[in-house]
Design a protein around this motif. Structure first.
Motif, short mmCIF file in Angstrom:
data_model
loop_
_atom_site.label_atom_id
_atom_site.label_comp_id
_atom_site.label_asym_id
_atom_site.label_seq_id
_atom_site.Cartn_x
_atom_site.Cartn_y
_atom_site.Cartn_z
N LEU A 69 0.82 -1.21 0.00
CA LEU A 69 0.00 0.00 0.00
C LEU A 69 0.85 1.26 0.00
CD1 LEU A 69 -2.71 -1.21 2.52
CD2 LEU A 69 -3.16 -0.50 0.16
N ASP B 105 -7.90 -5.09 -2.06
CA ASP B 105 -8.55 -4.02 -1.30
C ASP B 105 -9.34 -3.10 -2.23
OD1 ASP B 105 -7.32 -5.11 0.90
OD2 ASP B 105 -6.08 -3.36 1.36
N ARG C 97 -8.85 3.81 3.17
CA ARG C 97 -7.72 4.18 2.30
C ARG C 97 -7.60 5.70 2.22
NH1 ARG C 97 -6.12 1.89 -2.65
NH2 ARG C 97 -6.55 -0.12 -1.68
#
Length: 199
Positions: A58, A76, A113
């Motif tokens: 990420l 995700d 996120r």
């Protein structure tokens, strides 16, 4: 209308939270002919936990990710896209040891996120998943509503608000581990709550 149902019980059958989530979705769908329903069972379709490998993926710029890192982030991304596409989100949330299930926590971790579902502004975090209606069906073996032992509800409320999901209604089924009469009472009360919020 797009409806997203999230089931977070570890049980494949006999889950009260899933039964209530199903009832909510059925009632919403009946009132909105043509509604599309997407269901994600977090036990039947386990999502990987947020571990060091996921964090490295990420926090690596997209153009620098390995194929494995890109594939991990894409998992995700798929969950985030489902929530973004939904007009209504229905979550089945049983209480395990005073908190959310591992499955639901993993889903929370996946859809949080920065820059996508929330951002930080001059006064703090701003949720970006706005304009959606959320229903949460909570099932408990004991009686925790409005009690200090209900740490689960506070967690759910805080997280949903953090990502912009602020129009939320809750349905409770409590005392499910306290015998047949308590189960019948809990189910009747939950069904009455569903009928009250979905007239």
């Amino acid at each position: 209308m797009n409806i997203l149902q999230i089931n977070s019980s570890a049980r494949s059958t006999g889950s009260e939270s899933t039964r209530l989530a199903d009832a909510l979705v059925a009632k919403i769908s009946a009132a909105n002919p043509g509604a599309a329903v997407a269901r994600r069972d977090l036990a039947a379709q386990p999502h990987p936990v947020l571990d060091e490998t996921a964090l490295q993926a990420l926090f690596t710029p997209a153009e620098q990710r390995t194929a494995e890192q890109a594939a991990r982030v894409a998992l995700d991304d798929a969950l985030i896209a489902q929530v973004q596409a939904a007009d209504v989100v229905v979550i089945g949330a049983p209480t395990y040891n005073f908190g959310v299930t591992a499955q639901l926590k993993t889903w929370f971790d996946a859809i949080a996120r920065a820059g996508v579902t929330f951002k930080y502004g001059p006064t703090g975090p701003v949720g970006l998943l706005t304009g959606k209606k959320v229903y949460v069906a909570l099932s408990r073996g004991g009686l925790h509503r409005d009690a200090p032992t209900d740490t689960q509800l506070a967690h759910i409320k805080m997280f949903l608000s953090f990502v912009g999901l602020t129009d939320v209604q809750y349905v409770f089924a409590e005392g499910l581990g306290m015998g047949p009469e308590a189960v019948a009472k809990a189910q009747a009360q939950a069904e009455a709550e569903i009928n009250a919020i979905l007239v």
